[in-house]
Design a protein around this motif. Sequence first.
Motif, PDB file in Angstrom:
ATOM      1  N   ARG A   1       0.818  -1.203   0.000  1.00 19.40           N
ATOM      2  CA  ARG A   1       0.000   0.000   0.000  1.00 19.40           C
ATOM      3  C   ARG A   1       0.857   1.260   0.000  1.00 19.40           C
ATOM      4  NH1 ARG A   1      -2.138  -2.914   4.036  1.00 19.40           N
ATOM      5  NH2 ARG A   1      -1.524  -1.376   5.585  1.00 19.40           N
ATOM      6  N   ALA A   2       2.091   1.181   0.473  1.00 18.22           N
ATOM      7  CA  ALA A   2       2.968   2.343   0.466  1.00 18.22           C
ATOM      8  C   ALA A   2       3.188   2.829  -0.960  1.00 18.22           C
ATOM      9  CB  ALA A   2       4.297   2.003   1.133  1.00 18.22           C
ATOM     10  N   ASP A   3       3.342   1.916  -1.900  1.00 20.40           N
ATOM     11  CA  ASP A   3       3.512   2.292  -3.298  1.00 20.40           C
ATOM     12  C   ASP A   3       2.203   2.835  -3.887  1.00 20.40           C
ATOM     13  OD1 ASP A   3       6.170   1.530  -3.219  1.00 20.40           O
ATOM     14  OD2 ASP A   3       5.738  -0.502  -3.906  1.00 20.40           O
ATOM     15  N   LEU A   4       1.083   2.292  -3.428  1.00 24.81           N
ATOM     16  CA  LEU A   4      -0.205   2.807  -3.905  1.00 24.81           C
ATOM     17  C   LEU A   4      -0.418   4.249  -3.461  1.00 24.81           C
ATOM     18  CD1 LEU A   4      -2.567  -0.256  -3.405  1.00 24.81           C
ATOM     19  CD2 LEU A   4      -1.773   0.740  -5.548  1.00 24.81           C
ATOM     20  N   TRP A   5       0.038   4.586  -2.265  1.00 26.30           N
ATOM     21  CA  TRP A   5      -0.076   5.971  -1.806  1.00 26.30           C
ATOM     22  C   TRP A   5       0.770   6.902  -2.679  1.00 26.30           C
ATOM     23  CZ3 TRP A   5      -3.744   7.918   1.134  1.00 26.30           C
ATOM     24  CH2 TRP A   5      -4.443   7.078   1.992  1.00 26.30           C
ATOM     25  N   LEU A   6       1.930   6.421  -3.133  1.00 26.16           N
ATOM     26  CA  LEU A   6       2.746   7.232  -4.044  1.00 26.16           C
ATOM     27  C   LEU A   6       2.051   7.398  -5.398  1.00 26.16           C
ATOM     28  CD1 LEU A   6       6.363   5.981  -3.302  1.00 26.16           C
ATOM     29  CD2 LEU A   6       5.322   8.159  -2.673  1.00 26.16           C
TER      30      LEU A   6
END
Length: 169
Positions: free
Chosen positions: A20-25
Motif C-alpha cells: 500500500r505504500a507504493d499505492l499511496w505514491l
Amino acid sequence: YPLPPPNPFTIPPGTKLSPRADLWLLLVLACAVSVGSLADASSPSSSSLFGSGSWNGGGQERSSDEKLALVLSSLAFLISTFVAVAYRYGPTRFHLTRGKGERLVSLGLLALVVAGTGIVMTASGGGGGGTGSGNYGSHGDYIAVTANSIWNTNLFYSQWTVLFTVGYI
C-alpha cells in the motif's frame, strides 16, 4: 567516535513496506495530475496575469463547481502526500500500519474523492454560462466530460485513477 543516530526516514535493512505504500505514491502522482489539470483548465480570475489561454477562452473567473473541484482535489493531494511521507518516516510508519489510522484516513479521503469525481464527471448542461443546471466550467464548457465525449482527458483519466486507487486502499 559514536555513530550518529539513524535517520528516521531510513528504512531499516530487514524491513519491507506494505504494498500500500507504493499505492499511496501512485495516489500522490494521480492527484497532482488532477490538480494540475483543474488549475490549467481555467484561470483564477478575470484579472489573471495569464488572462488569455487555457480552456476557458480568456480569463473568465472559475465557476463555483471548478473552485470546489479544485479544493477537493488539492485536499486529496495534501492528504495522500502526508500519508505517503508518513509511510517512509519511522515513528509514523508504525502508527499508520498498526491500528485504524490508515483505514480512517483512506475512508475520509474516499469521501473527498467521490465528491470531487462527481463534480468533475457530471455531464448535464448549464451552470457557468449555459442553460439548465449542471456542471459547466467557466463559460459553459464541461469540466472533464460532455454528454458524449471527454473534454479534458488528463483530468478524466487521473480522476478515475485517483478514485480506483483510493477505493483499493
